[in-house]
Design a protein around this motif. Structure first.
Motif, PDB file in Angstrom:
ATOM      1  N   LYS A 182      30.490  43.369  32.324  1.00 43.77           N
ATOM      2  CA  LYS A 182      30.579  41.979  31.868  1.00 43.77           C
ATOM      3  C   LYS A 182      32.188  41.474  31.889  1.00 43.77           C
ATOM      4  CE  LYS A 182      30.821  40.835  26.663  1.00 43.77           C
ATOM      5  NZ  LYS A 182      30.112  41.025  25.764  1.00 43.77           N
ATOM      6  N   CYS A 183      33.392  42.581  32.041  1.00 42.21           N
ATOM      7  CA  CYS A 183      34.643  42.507  32.274  1.00 42.21           C
ATOM      8  C   CYS A 183      34.768  41.854  33.307  1.00 42.21           C
ATOM      9  CB  CYS A 183      34.894  43.613  31.879  1.00 42.21           C
ATOM     10  SG  CYS A 183      37.303  42.779  32.591  1.00 42.21           S
ATOM     11  N   LEU A 184      34.348  42.398  34.200  1.00 46.16           N
ATOM     12  CA  LEU A 184      34.441  41.687  36.234  1.00 46.16           C
ATOM     13  C   LEU A 184      33.697  40.315  35.592  1.00 46.16           C
ATOM     14  CD1 LEU A 184      34.132  45.052  37.860  1.00 46.16           C
ATOM     15  CD2 LEU A 184      36.127  43.077  37.055  1.00 46.16           C
ATOM     16  N   TYR A 185      32.476  40.053  35.272  1.00 46.12           N
ATOM     17  CA  TYR A 185      31.893  38.792  35.438  1.00 46.12           C
ATOM     18  C   TYR A 185      32.691  37.713  34.628  1.00 46.12           C
ATOM     19  CZ  TYR A 185      28.409  35.256  34.743  1.00 46.12           C
ATOM     20  OH  TYR A 185      27.491  33.934  34.664  1.00 46.12           O
ATOM     21  N   HIS A 186      33.410  38.196  33.849  1.00 47.98           N
ATOM     22  CA  HIS A 186      33.693  36.836  32.885  1.00 47.98           C
ATOM     23  C   HIS A 186      35.436  36.458  34.178  1.00 47.98           C
ATOM     24  CE1 HIS A 186      31.298  35.561  30.064  1.00 47.98           C
ATOM     25  NE2 HIS A 186      31.437  36.946  29.583  1.00 47.98           N
ATOM     26  N   LEU A 187      35.764  37.560  33.996  1.00 46.23           N
ATOM     27  CA  LEU A 187      37.267  37.055  35.119  1.00 46.23           C
ATOM     28  C   LEU A 187      37.406  35.958  36.492  1.00 46.23           C
ATOM     29  CD1 LEU A 187      40.239  37.900  36.081  1.00 46.23           C
ATOM     30  CD2 LEU A 187      39.515  39.961  37.384  1.00 46.23           C
ATOM     31  N   PRO A 188      36.627  36.458  37.579  1.00 49.57           N
ATOM     32  CA  PRO A 188      36.188  34.407  37.786  1.00 49.57           C
ATOM     33  C   PRO A 188      36.535  33.992  38.105  1.00 49.57           C
ATOM     34  CG  PRO A 188      34.995  37.275  39.101  1.00 49.57           C
ATOM     35  CD  PRO A 188      35.403  37.196  37.864  1.00 49.57           C
ATOM     36  N   LEU A 189      35.704  33.618  36.593  1.00 51.31           N
ATOM     37  CA  LEU A 189      35.029  32.285  36.317  1.00 51.31           C
ATOM     38  C   LEU A 189      35.938  31.620  35.259  1.00 51.31           C
ATOM     39  CD1 LEU A 189      31.547  32.977  34.065  1.00 51.31           C
ATOM     40  CD2 LEU A 189      32.211  31.797  36.890  1.00 51.31           C
ATOM     41  N   GLN A 190      37.365  32.088  34.910  1.00 46.09           N
ATOM     42  CA  GLN A 190      38.433  32.446  34.822  1.00 46.09           C
ATOM     43  C   GLN A 190      39.608  32.107  35.152  1.00 46.09           C
ATOM     44  OE1 GLN A 190      39.053  36.007  31.856  1.00 46.09           O
ATOM     45  NE2 GLN A 190      37.854  35.404  30.284  1.00 46.09           N
ATOM     46  N   VAL A 191      39.442  33.152  36.621  1.00 44.17           N
ATOM     47  CA  VAL A 191      40.112  32.583  37.714  1.00 44.17           C
ATOM     48  C   VAL A 191      40.205  30.953  38.024  1.00 44.17           C
ATOM     49  CG1 VAL A 191      41.095  33.574  39.016  1.00 44.17           C
ATOM     50  CG2 VAL A 191      40.858  34.905  37.885  1.00 44.17           C
ATOM     51  N   LYS A 192      38.686  30.971  38.166  1.00 45.26           N
ATOM     52  CA  LYS A 192      38.189  29.969  38.718  1.00 45.26           C
ATOM     53  C   LYS A 192      38.655  28.229  37.867  1.00 45.26           C
ATOM     54  CE  LYS A 192      35.191  27.120  41.468  1.00 45.26           C
ATOM     55  NZ  LYS A 192      36.146  26.345  41.737  1.00 45.26           N
ATOM     56  N   CYS A 193      38.605  28.543  36.795  1.00 45.08           N
ATOM     57  CA  CYS A 193      39.305  26.877  36.055  1.00 45.08           C
ATOM     58  C   CYS A 193      40.811  27.351  36.056  1.00 45.08           C
ATOM     59  CB  CYS A 193      38.600  28.324  34.888  1.00 45.08           C
ATOM     60  SG  CYS A 193      37.063  27.645  33.840  1.00 45.08           S
ATOM     61  N   PHE A 194      41.557  28.235  36.164  1.00 40.70           N
ATOM     62  CA  PHE A 194      42.411  28.105  36.233  1.00 40.70           C
ATOM     63  C   PHE A 194      43.584  27.531  37.841  1.00 40.70           C
ATOM     64  CE2 PHE A 194      46.986  30.295  37.649  1.00 40.70           C
ATOM     65  CZ  PHE A 194      47.879  29.616  36.573  1.00 40.70           C
ATOM     66  N   ASN A 195      42.219  28.166  38.638  1.00 30.50           N
ATOM     67  CA  ASN A 195      42.919  27.872  39.948  1.00 30.50           C
ATOM     68  C   ASN A 195      42.891  26.074  40.015  1.00 30.50           C
ATOM     69  OD1 ASN A 195      44.072  30.017  41.141  1.00 30.50           O
ATOM     70  ND2 ASN A 195      42.029  30.324  41.737  1.00 30.50           N
ATOM     71  N   SER A 196      41.707  25.398  39.014  1.00 30.19           N
ATOM     72  CA  SER A 196      41.025  24.053  39.269  1.00 30.19           C
ATOM     73  C   SER A 196      42.471  22.649  38.469  1.00 30.19           C
ATOM     74  CB  SER A 196      40.209  24.000  38.048  1.00 30.19           C
ATOM     75  OG  SER A 196      39.023  24.934  39.010  1.00 30.19           O
ATOM     76  N   SER A 197      43.288  24.152  37.734  1.00 29.34           N
ATOM     77  CA  SER A 197      43.977  22.984  37.027  1.00 29.34           C
ATOM     78  C   SER A 197      45.348  23.080  38.345  1.00 29.34           C
ATOM     79  CB  SER A 197      44.514  23.012  35.011  1.00 29.34           C
ATOM     80  OG  SER A 197      44.469  25.038  36.117  1.00 29.34           O
ATOM     81  N   ILE A 198      45.799  24.196  38.645  1.00 27.90           N
ATOM     82  CA  ILE A 198      46.824  24.292  39.925  1.00 27.90           C
ATOM     83  C   ILE A 198      46.657  23.752  40.894  1.00 27.90           C
ATOM     84  CG2 ILE A 198      47.933  26.096  40.684  1.00 27.90           C
ATOM     85  CD1 ILE A 198      48.803  26.722  38.054  1.00 27.90           C
ATOM     86  N   LEU A 199      45.367  23.001  41.278  1.00 29.15           N
ATOM     87  CA  LEU A 199      45.371  22.686  42.280  1.00 29.15           C
ATOM     88  C   LEU A 199      46.278  21.121  42.100  1.00 29.15           C
ATOM     89  CD1 LEU A 199      42.008  23.250  44.176  1.00 29.15           C
ATOM     90  CD2 LEU A 199      44.108  23.877  44.628  1.00 29.15           C
ATOM     91  N   LYS A 200      46.133  20.264  40.524  1.00 36.06           N
ATOM     92  CA  LYS A 200      47.194  19.467  40.892  1.00 36.06           C
ATOM     93  C   LYS A 200      48.315  19.517  41.058  1.00 36.06           C
ATOM     94  CE  LYS A 200      43.526  17.003  37.074  1.00 36.06           C
ATOM     95  NZ  LYS A 200      43.509  16.268  36.293  1.00 36.06           N
TER      96      LYS A 200
END
Length: 59
Positions: free
Chosen positions: A9-27
């Motif tokens: 459960k923990c590892l399942y949510h980590l990639p999703l959170q990191v992907k959201c963070f990276n999408s905001s950093i791309l700007k």
């Protein structure tokens, strides 16, 4: 809930959170013209794919 299920459960949510963070950093990367945001993006995607691979190993 077993320890393995908790890890999954923990590892399942980590990639999703990191992907959201990276999408905001791309700007902030401004078309890959700035160094520090680019490093954040690269490190973030490496982390996301690594966590995703660990999740798939637990399944």
């Amino acid at each position: 809930m077993t320890k393995k299920e908790q890890q999954y459960k923990c590892l399942y949510h980590l990639p999703l959170q990191v992907k959201c963070f990276n999408s905001s950093i791309l700007k902030a990367a401004d078309g890959f013209k700035r160094l520090l945001p680019n490093l954040d993006v690269v490190i973030g995607y490496v982390t996301a794919f690594y966590a995703l691979s660990l999740t798939l190993m637990l399944v």
